[in-house]
Design an enzyme around this catalytic site. Structure first.
Site, PDB file in Angstrom:
ATOM      1  N   GLU A 176       0.779  -1.078   0.210  1.00  0.00           N
ATOM      2  CA  GLU A 176      -0.022  -0.080   0.039  1.00  0.00           C
ATOM      3  C   GLU A 176       1.067   1.070   0.159  1.00  0.00           C
ATOM      4  O   GLU A 176       2.092   1.221   0.761  1.00  0.00           O
ATOM      5  CB  GLU A 176      -0.997  -0.010   1.268  1.00  0.00           C
ATOM      6  CG  GLU A 176      -1.642   1.090   1.265  1.00  0.00           C
ATOM      7  CD  GLU A 176      -2.625   0.866   2.751  1.00  0.00           C
ATOM      8  OE1 GLU A 176      -3.445   1.832   2.894  1.00  0.00           O
ATOM      9  OE2 GLU A 176      -2.414  -0.127   3.581  1.00  0.00           O
ATOM     10  N   LYS A 229      -9.327   3.448  -1.705  1.00  0.00           N
ATOM     11  CA  LYS A 229      -9.742   2.744  -0.502  1.00  0.00           C
ATOM     12  C   LYS A 229     -10.808   3.348   0.085  1.00  0.00           C
ATOM     13  O   LYS A 229     -10.860   4.606   0.213  1.00  0.00           O
ATOM     14  CB  LYS A 229      -8.336   2.958   0.388  1.00  0.00           C
ATOM     15  CG  LYS A 229      -8.302   1.939   1.618  1.00  0.00           C
ATOM     16  CD  LYS A 229      -7.164   2.406   2.452  1.00  0.00           C
ATOM     17  CE  LYS A 229      -6.862   1.497   3.838  1.00  0.00           C
ATOM     18  NZ  LYS A 229      -5.852   1.577   4.478  1.00  0.00           N
ATOM     19  N   CYS A 252      -5.649  -2.959   2.120  1.00  0.00           N
ATOM     20  CA  CYS A 252      -5.440  -3.225   3.481  1.00  0.00           C
ATOM     21  C   CYS A 252      -6.769  -3.401   4.297  1.00  0.00           C
ATOM     22  O   CYS A 252      -7.372  -4.301   4.296  1.00  0.00           O
ATOM     23  CB  CYS A 252      -4.507  -2.224   3.953  1.00  0.00           C
ATOM     24  SG  CYS A 252      -3.841  -2.607   5.531  1.00  0.00           S
TER      25      CYS A 252
END
Length: 255
Positions: free
Chosen positions: A41, A110, A143
């Site tokens: 990430e 995200k 994540c």
């Protein structure tokens, strides 16, 4: 089809060292026969670098994306990598998947920002990203996203069987690699590639332990605490007993 992940230390800034690392790992993955390499990430410009997220972030089609596409094409291996994306005055924690020919397969922002640093640096995304790759329907998460069962379920309901996840999971959260990621894979009968950092970034230690979890929840490959380039052959999944695969999508009874 073979997939690879790279677990390594963060390299602060979009430096020549960072791009050299990406190129080296792509070439190593390609030499092992992998069709896609997943890296951590915010590899550009680094995860725990809030001052850089705003100042160094780039738009779609900018120099980073162009250079990453060229590296994937040169190696003949796909690349999924996290980076800080700017759109006007907004900055996103983003990930892009490039094919072995360098073409963009998918781009994702995200949804589940984690902690005060991410909340201060980024605007959350609001859409999933799916695409075809290697005869499979694939998707991107980043994540913390994969820790939310509804997101993984939503992708499975769209026919996704492969989820690529750039990650920056700190030390002390090993339950995510040990239980959560394998559990998500087993619940929905899909494969998850979870590529974490090792070492530290501006004082933040990472837990390593990257893995590729198969649809029965077992780790096809897994890393320790140090730097690693791992490759898994998904061909072995063709021999899985179908009766052992989860049927939650069809069996669930909503009350």
């Amino acid at each position: 089809m073979k997939l690879a992940l790279y677990q390594g230390p963060a390299i602060s800034g979009a430096t020549e060292e960072a791009f050299a690392c990406i190129g080296t790992q792509l070439n190593g993955a390609a030499a092992a026969g992998a069709r896609m390499l997943v890296m951590p990430e915010l590899f550009l410009p680094g995860y725990n670098q809030p001052e850089m997220h705003g100042s160094l972030s780039q738009p779609r089609g900018g120099a980073w994306e162009t250079r990453l596409a060229a590296l994937a094409h040169e190696a003949g291996c796909g690349l999924t990598i996290g980076w800080a994306e700017r759109e006007g005055d907004r900055v996103y924690n983003a990930a892009t998947a490039f094919g072995p020919d360098g073409a963009v397969l998918g781009h994702y922002r995200k949804i589940q920002l984690f902690g005060p640093m991410e909340a201060a640096s980024f605007v959350p995304g609001d859409a999933y990203c799916t695409f075809e790759f290697g005869g499979m329907k694939a998707a991107l998460l980043i994540c913390y996203d994969v820790e939310f069962a509804p997101h993984v379920r939503a992708l499975a309901e769209q026919g996704v069987s492969l989820v690529l996840v750039p990650t920056a999971n700190p030390a002390g959260f090993d339950h995510v690699q040990n239980y959560t990621v394998p559990g998500r894979a087993a619940e929905m009968g899909l494969t998850i590639v979870y590529a974490n950092y090792c070492g530290t970034d501006a004082g933040l230690p990472f837990g390593g332990r990257s893995l590729i979890a198969g649809p029965l929840g077992d780790a096809l490959v897994s890393a320790g605490r140090g730097e690693a380039l791992l490759v898994a052959d998904l061909g072995v999944l063709g021999d899985l007993p179908k009766a052992a695969l989860s049927t939650q999508l069809t069996d669930y009874r909503e009350l």
